[in-house]
Motif scaffolding. Structure first.
Motif, PDB file in Angstrom:
ATOM      1  N   LEU A 128      17.164 -22.398  25.507  1.00 10.40           N
ATOM      2  CA  LEU A 128      17.504 -22.779  24.143  1.00 10.40           C
ATOM      3  C   LEU A 128      16.422 -23.731  23.649  1.00 10.40           C
ATOM      4  CD1 LEU A 128      19.538 -22.860  21.756  1.00 10.40           C
ATOM      5  CD2 LEU A 128      20.683 -24.748  22.943  1.00 10.40           C
ATOM      6  N   THR A 129      15.763 -23.361  22.564  1.00  6.42           N
ATOM      7  CA  THR A 129      14.738 -24.203  21.959  1.00  6.42           C
ATOM      8  C   THR A 129      15.213 -24.633  20.579  1.00  6.42           C
ATOM      9  OG1 THR A 129      12.925 -23.106  23.134  1.00  6.42           O
ATOM     10  CG2 THR A 129      12.353 -24.333  21.158  1.00  6.42           C
ATOM     11  N   LEU A 130      15.174 -25.929  20.330  1.00  6.43           N
ATOM     12  CA  LEU A 130      15.585 -26.500  19.053  1.00  6.43           C
ATOM     13  C   LEU A 130      14.394 -27.225  18.468  1.00  6.43           C
ATOM     14  CD1 LEU A 130      18.872 -28.031  20.462  1.00  6.43           C
ATOM     15  CD2 LEU A 130      18.629 -25.822  19.325  1.00  6.43           C
ATOM     16  N   TYR A 131      14.031 -26.908  17.235  1.00  6.29           N
ATOM     17  CA  TYR A 131      12.838 -27.508  16.653  1.00  6.29           C
ATOM     18  C   TYR A 131      13.127 -28.078  15.272  1.00  6.29           C
ATOM     19  CZ  TYR A 131      12.486 -23.117  14.029  1.00  6.29           C
ATOM     20  OH  TYR A 131      12.745 -22.050  13.207  1.00  6.29           O
TER      21      TYR A 131
ATOM     22  N   GLU B 275      11.817 -36.961  14.218  1.00  5.86           N
ATOM     23  CA  GLU B 275      10.396 -36.680  14.091  1.00  5.86           C
ATOM     24  C   GLU B 275      10.106 -35.220  14.434  1.00  5.86           C
ATOM     25  OE1 GLU B 275       7.897 -38.583  16.996  1.00  5.86           O
ATOM     26  OE2 GLU B 275       9.497 -38.589  18.479  1.00  5.86           O
ATOM     27  N   SER B 276       8.944 -34.736  13.994  1.00  4.42           N
ATOM     28  CA  SER B 276       8.562 -33.360  14.275  1.00  4.42           C
ATOM     29  C   SER B 276       8.461 -33.146  15.780  1.00  4.42           C
ATOM     30  CB  SER B 276       7.211 -33.048  13.622  1.00  4.42           C
ATOM     31  OG  SER B 276       7.308 -33.128  12.219  1.00  4.42           O
ATOM     32  N   GLY B 277       9.065 -32.081  16.234  1.00  8.10           N
ATOM     33  CA  GLY B 277       9.029 -31.779  17.659  1.00  8.10           C
ATOM     34  C   GLY B 277      10.073 -30.759  18.020  1.00  8.10           C
ATOM     35  N   PHE B 278      10.211 -30.526  19.314  1.00 10.27           N
ATOM     36  CA  PHE B 278      11.205 -29.564  19.775  1.00 10.27           C
ATOM     37  C   PHE B 278      11.820 -30.011  21.084  1.00 10.27           C
ATOM     38  CE2 PHE B 278       7.087 -28.177  21.409  1.00 10.27           C
ATOM     39  CZ  PHE B 278       7.344 -27.804  22.711  1.00 10.27           C
ATOM     40  N   VAL B 279      12.998 -29.483  21.329  1.00  9.16           N
ATOM     41  CA  VAL B 279      13.728 -29.738  22.570  1.00  9.16           C
ATOM     42  C   VAL B 279      13.919 -28.396  23.271  1.00  9.16           C
ATOM     43  CG1 VAL B 279      15.917 -30.471  23.575  1.00  9.16           C
ATOM     44  CG2 VAL B 279      14.922 -31.765  21.680  1.00  9.16           C
ATOM     45  N   THR B 280      13.566 -28.340  24.529  1.00 11.67           N
ATOM     46  CA  THR B 280      13.723 -27.122  25.313  1.00 11.67           C
ATOM     47  C   THR B 280      14.796 -27.338  26.370  1.00 11.67           C
ATOM     48  OG1 THR B 280      11.385 -26.580  25.009  1.00 11.67           O
ATOM     49  CG2 THR B 280      12.556 -25.426  26.768  1.00 11.67           C
TER      50      THR B 280
END
Length: 321
Positions: free
Chosen positions: A138-141, A231-236
């Protein structure tokens, strides 16, 4: 008026992409991994070469050596991307998340990126990369250019990948960011459980299955406006469905969730639709405008990346196995 069209073999697509990243200063391993990302974008989206072409002027600014693990927790780690775009950090981040999942059943890696990221479409490759290893991903951006959730489930011959665009960072991403900012990710007792299990537990589900359901559900919900300062980024997030902590079978839980919420996703890449497209590319090659091919070829030819043993193995959807 469109330029003259030509067709590239699948091997040439991989070679060109790999050499472009090599010319830009990437070592052979990361260059190959990013070439596989370009190929995934071409196979699933039909945008790999056009995306690569659009990045040619920026590739030399990409620096894989900027990446480092800023904080390392039991289930949640933080990657410092050095303000690099997501295509630089996506593959090492999902690799880290898979490693954590192998140990704990659940692995989470948070990565910041430069604002205005033009490579967000490449994040779907994380689901494919993890899915080929048997992990649910699951990737959340979140970025000024858009926010969303990408979910991948292992299937044969290709993982299922579904995506949903959101109006802002998802609830799950926001909660994980809060956990990290507060330093709670270092606790031995999973802070994610305490954060997300704010509703009554479904007595028909085991605790871990309920956590997965809540994690997935809150991933498809945008945070309240007051919380859009992520902030800009993603969680994996990677899940090992075979880990002992999921006695009831985590993959079944995820698949049932997908079946129930299928209509909500913006895009769905299922093996039944991806397979025919990949087969067509294998047989007919990849269509590209000659002018675009020439730009990519000339860039890739500035320094010819030397071939190395096994350099054509394990990429391109098993076409060389």
């Amino acid at each position: 008026m469109e330029g003259e069209l030509m067709h590239l073999s699948i091997r040439e697509v991989l070679q060109l992409a790999e050499r472009c990243f090599y010319v830009a200063g990437f070592d052979q391993g990361p260059a190959r991994a990013n070439a596989e990302t370009v190929w995934w974008m071409e196979a699933y989206r039909g945008t790999g070469l056009s995306t690569l072409h659009g990045l040619l002027g920026d590739l030399e600014e990409f620096d894989r050596s900027c990446l480092s693990i800023d904080e390392d927790g039991a289930e949640i780690s933080v990657v410092d991307s050095g303000a690099q775009p997501s295509i630089v950090s996506a593959n090492p981040t999902v690799d880290l998340s898979c490693s954590l999942a192998e140990q704990n059943g659940l692995g989470i890696a948070c990565t910041s990126t430069a604002a205005g990221d033009d490579t967000l479409d490449a994040l779907g490759h994380q689901a494919y990369r993890a899915g080929k290893r048997g992990y649910v991903a699951l990737t959340l951006y979140a970025d000024e250019k858009g926010s969303g959730a990408i979910l991948g489930v292992p299937e044969e011959p290709y993982p299922t990948v579904v995506e949903k665009t959101l109006d802002g960072p998802s609830v799950t991403q926001t909660e994980i960011t809060k956990i990290v900012d507060a330093g709670l990710h270092q606790r031995r007792q999973s802070p994610l459980v305490q954060s997300l299990l704010t509703t009554s537990v479904d007595e028909q589900l085991a605790a871990e299955e309920h956590l997965l359901t809540m994690l997935l559900r809150s991933s498809l919900e945008a945070s309240a406006r007051s919380e859009l300062d992520v902030e800009s980024g993603f969680v994996t997030i990677c899940i090992d469905p075979d880990h002992p902590r999921y006695a009831g079978g985590a993959q079944n839980t995820v698949e049932e969730f997908l079946d129930r919420r299928e209509a909500e996703f913006t895009e769905t890449f299922h093996p039944s639709s991806v397979g025919p497209r990949v087969e067509k590319l294998l047989n007919n090659g990849v269509e590209i405008e000659e002018s675009i091919w020439r730009d990519i070829f000339e860039y890739s030819s500035e320094i010819l990346a030397p071939e190395f043993e096994g350099s054509y193995q394990g990429a391109g959807f098993d076409i060389n196995e």
